[in-house]
Scaffold this motif. Sequence first.
Motif, PDB file in Angstrom:
ATOM      1  N   VAL A  90      -7.217   5.949  19.304  1.00 37.70           N
ATOM      2  CA  VAL A  90      -6.658   5.005  20.377  1.00 37.70           C
ATOM      3  C   VAL A  90      -6.093   3.862  20.114  1.00 37.70           C
ATOM      4  O   VAL A  90      -4.915   3.410  20.518  1.00 37.70           O
ATOM      5  CB  VAL A  90      -7.997   4.792  21.467  1.00 37.70           C
ATOM      6  CG1 VAL A  90      -7.407   3.582  22.433  1.00 37.70           C
ATOM      7  CG2 VAL A  90      -8.506   5.995  22.483  1.00 37.70           C
ATOM      8  N   GLN A  91      -6.763   3.240  19.163  1.00 36.13           N
ATOM      9  CA  GLN A  91      -6.310   2.212  18.509  1.00 36.13           C
ATOM     10  C   GLN A  91      -4.858   2.293  17.851  1.00 36.13           C
ATOM     11  O   GLN A  91      -3.922   1.340  18.160  1.00 36.13           O
ATOM     12  CB  GLN A  91      -7.162   1.368  17.426  1.00 36.13           C
ATOM     13  CG  GLN A  91      -6.660   0.045  16.973  1.00 36.13           C
ATOM     14  CD  GLN A  91      -7.881  -0.416  15.892  1.00 36.13           C
ATOM     15  OE1 GLN A  91      -8.834   0.052  15.703  1.00 36.13           O
ATOM     16  NE2 GLN A  91      -7.419  -1.683  15.584  1.00 36.13           N
ATOM     17  N   ALA A  92      -4.762   3.403  17.090  1.00 35.06           N
ATOM     18  CA  ALA A  92      -3.294   3.638  16.376  1.00 35.06           C
ATOM     19  C   ALA A  92      -2.233   4.115  17.440  1.00 35.06           C
ATOM     20  O   ALA A  92      -1.055   3.381  17.401  1.00 35.06           O
ATOM     21  CB  ALA A  92      -3.766   4.750  15.575  1.00 35.06           C
ATOM     22  N   PHE A  93      -2.823   4.721  18.521  1.00 34.86           N
ATOM     23  CA  PHE A  93      -1.734   5.004  19.536  1.00 34.86           C
ATOM     24  C   PHE A  93      -1.243   3.758  20.352  1.00 34.86           C
ATOM     25  O   PHE A  93      -0.053   3.920  20.685  1.00 34.86           O
ATOM     26  CB  PHE A  93      -2.373   6.158  20.469  1.00 34.86           C
ATOM     27  CG  PHE A  93      -2.695   7.313  19.888  1.00 34.86           C
ATOM     28  CD1 PHE A  93      -2.150   7.876  18.541  1.00 34.86           C
ATOM     29  CD2 PHE A  93      -3.786   8.200  20.240  1.00 34.86           C
ATOM     30  CE1 PHE A  93      -2.675   9.022  17.947  1.00 34.86           C
ATOM     31  CE2 PHE A  93      -4.264   9.354  19.966  1.00 34.86           C
ATOM     32  CZ  PHE A  93      -3.632   9.679  18.845  1.00 34.86           C
ATOM     33  N   GLY A  94      -2.041   2.898  20.345  1.00 35.90           N
ATOM     34  CA  GLY A  94      -1.541   1.839  21.230  1.00 35.90           C
ATOM     35  C   GLY A  94      -0.590   1.037  20.397  1.00 35.90           C
ATOM     36  O   GLY A  94       0.185   0.358  21.261  1.00 35.90           O
ATOM     37  N   HIS A  95      -0.265   1.268  19.245  1.00 31.46           N
ATOM     38  CA  HIS A  95       0.946   0.731  18.670  1.00 31.46           C
ATOM     39  C   HIS A  95       2.112   1.317  18.799  1.00 31.46           C
ATOM     40  O   HIS A  95       3.093   1.148  18.485  1.00 31.46           O
ATOM     41  CB  HIS A  95       0.582   0.320  17.076  1.00 31.46           C
ATOM     42  CG  HIS A  95      -0.630  -0.594  17.009  1.00 31.46           C
ATOM     43  ND1 HIS A  95      -0.487  -1.836  17.003  1.00 31.46           N
ATOM     44  CD2 HIS A  95      -1.884  -0.051  16.295  1.00 31.46           C
ATOM     45  CE1 HIS A  95      -1.459  -2.267  16.661  1.00 31.46           C
ATOM     46  NE2 HIS A  95      -2.287  -1.421  16.386  1.00 31.46           N
ATOM     47  N   GLY A  96       1.945   2.794  19.404  1.00 32.11           N
ATOM     48  CA  GLY A  96       3.060   3.358  19.612  1.00 32.11           C
ATOM     49  C   GLY A  96       3.015   4.969  19.132  1.00 32.11           C
ATOM     50  O   GLY A  96       2.566   5.003  18.022  1.00 32.11           O
ATOM     51  N   PHE A 132       0.243   8.446  27.106  1.00 28.88           N
ATOM     52  CA  PHE A 132       1.139   8.914  28.317  1.00 28.88           C
ATOM     53  C   PHE A 132       1.676   7.546  28.703  1.00 28.88           C
ATOM     54  O   PHE A 132       2.675   7.477  29.283  1.00 28.88           O
ATOM     55  CB  PHE A 132       0.572   9.577  29.240  1.00 28.88           C
ATOM     56  CG  PHE A 132       0.161  10.873  28.922  1.00 28.88           C
ATOM     57  CD1 PHE A 132       1.111  11.539  28.148  1.00 28.88           C
ATOM     58  CD2 PHE A 132      -0.772  11.779  29.475  1.00 28.88           C
ATOM     59  CE1 PHE A 132       0.977  12.925  27.830  1.00 28.88           C
ATOM     60  CE2 PHE A 132      -1.050  13.163  28.989  1.00 28.88           C
ATOM     61  CZ  PHE A 132      -0.062  13.836  28.331  1.00 28.88           C
ATOM     62  N   ARG A 133       0.855   6.150  28.616  1.00 28.45           N
ATOM     63  CA  ARG A 133       1.390   5.079  29.045  1.00 28.45           C
ATOM     64  C   ARG A 133       2.476   4.625  28.040  1.00 28.45           C
ATOM     65  O   ARG A 133       3.499   3.924  28.598  1.00 28.45           O
ATOM     66  CB  ARG A 133       0.359   4.255  28.975  1.00 28.45           C
ATOM     67  CG  ARG A 133      -0.488   4.192  30.472  1.00 28.45           C
ATOM     68  CD  ARG A 133      -1.776   3.302  30.643  1.00 28.45           C
ATOM     69  NE  ARG A 133      -2.709   3.696  31.674  1.00 28.45           N
ATOM     70  CZ  ARG A 133      -2.241   3.437  32.986  1.00 28.45           C
ATOM     71  NH1 ARG A 133      -1.457   2.978  33.316  1.00 28.45           N
ATOM     72  NH2 ARG A 133      -3.396   3.747  33.764  1.00 28.45           N
ATOM     73  N   VAL A 134       2.345   4.767  26.766  1.00 26.96           N
ATOM     74  CA  VAL A 134       3.048   4.214  25.951  1.00 26.96           C
ATOM     75  C   VAL A 134       4.463   4.766  25.687  1.00 26.96           C
ATOM     76  O   VAL A 134       5.600   4.531  25.249  1.00 26.96           O
ATOM     77  CB  VAL A 134       2.686   3.975  24.425  1.00 26.96           C
ATOM     78  CG1 VAL A 134       1.344   2.974  24.435  1.00 26.96           C
ATOM     79  CG2 VAL A 134       2.211   5.060  23.842  1.00 26.96           C
ATOM     80  N   THR A 135       4.516   6.242  26.275  1.00 27.96           N
ATOM     81  CA  THR A 135       5.553   6.949  26.098  1.00 27.96           C
ATOM     82  C   THR A 135       6.456   7.046  27.334  1.00 27.96           C
ATOM     83  O   THR A 135       7.514   7.816  27.653  1.00 27.96           O
ATOM     84  CB  THR A 135       5.469   8.608  25.537  1.00 27.96           C
ATOM     85  OG1 THR A 135       4.301   8.934  26.323  1.00 27.96           O
ATOM     86  CG2 THR A 135       4.887   8.417  24.148  1.00 27.96           C
TER      87      THR A 135
END
Length: 236
Positions: A90-96, A132-135
């Motif tokens: 989750v932490q990594a995905f939050g950066h994109g 899904f939010r960051v994309t």
Amino acid sequence: MTLACGSALSPEGRLRLVIFDCDGVLVDSEAMSCRIVAEAAREAGLDVPDEAAVARFAGRALSSIQTDIEEATGRTLGENWCLTIQDRFVQAFGHGVDLVDGAHAMLDGVIDLGLPVRVGSNSSMAEMDVKFRVTGLYDRLEGRIHSARDMKKPKPDPDVYLYAAALEGVAPAECVVLEDSDTGARAALAAGMTCVLLRPAQEPAPHDDNLIRIETLSEFQPLLENTLFSQKLKTP
């Protein structure tokens, strides 16, 4: 294309629901996830280089990976190991994270056909919420996202796909699942659904009367559109 008679993609069948896997189908986060797992495996004493991470870990449930590492190292990683790795995801995905090429256009095209869509993934709900939010996909999928991990029935168990179909009120035989992994394909087929496998032609794939292959996402919406047209012609 040869499909079993009555398949959701056959002229004699009925297509009523499309279910997507997440990683490798909509979001291109598989390699990132596998590298995080490989790093955790090295921390536990199992030497898995980053370049071997996808081949070893892609498509697998974290619980299965934990068992693999524990058996290989003789160490117990603890009951919270999967949650710890999930938090790192989750932490990594939050950066994109990246989209699979053509995902926005494909998803919009399927929705424009009037077909309901759902997501069934081995990712946790927390991970998919971020991805899904960051994309920019979240608004299309909100309330239609299901996690096999949170259900504690990871693929190849078919439960996440059966659950999605039940919520939509359709029979498994009326569903098409878009997958990219052998594990996910086995889950879809075990659910009694038709599986479309996104995979390059030169790579091996399972063989089943209810499985067909495409090489790019751009092939998926036309496949569904042609199916709906042929089924309409067959309707008395």
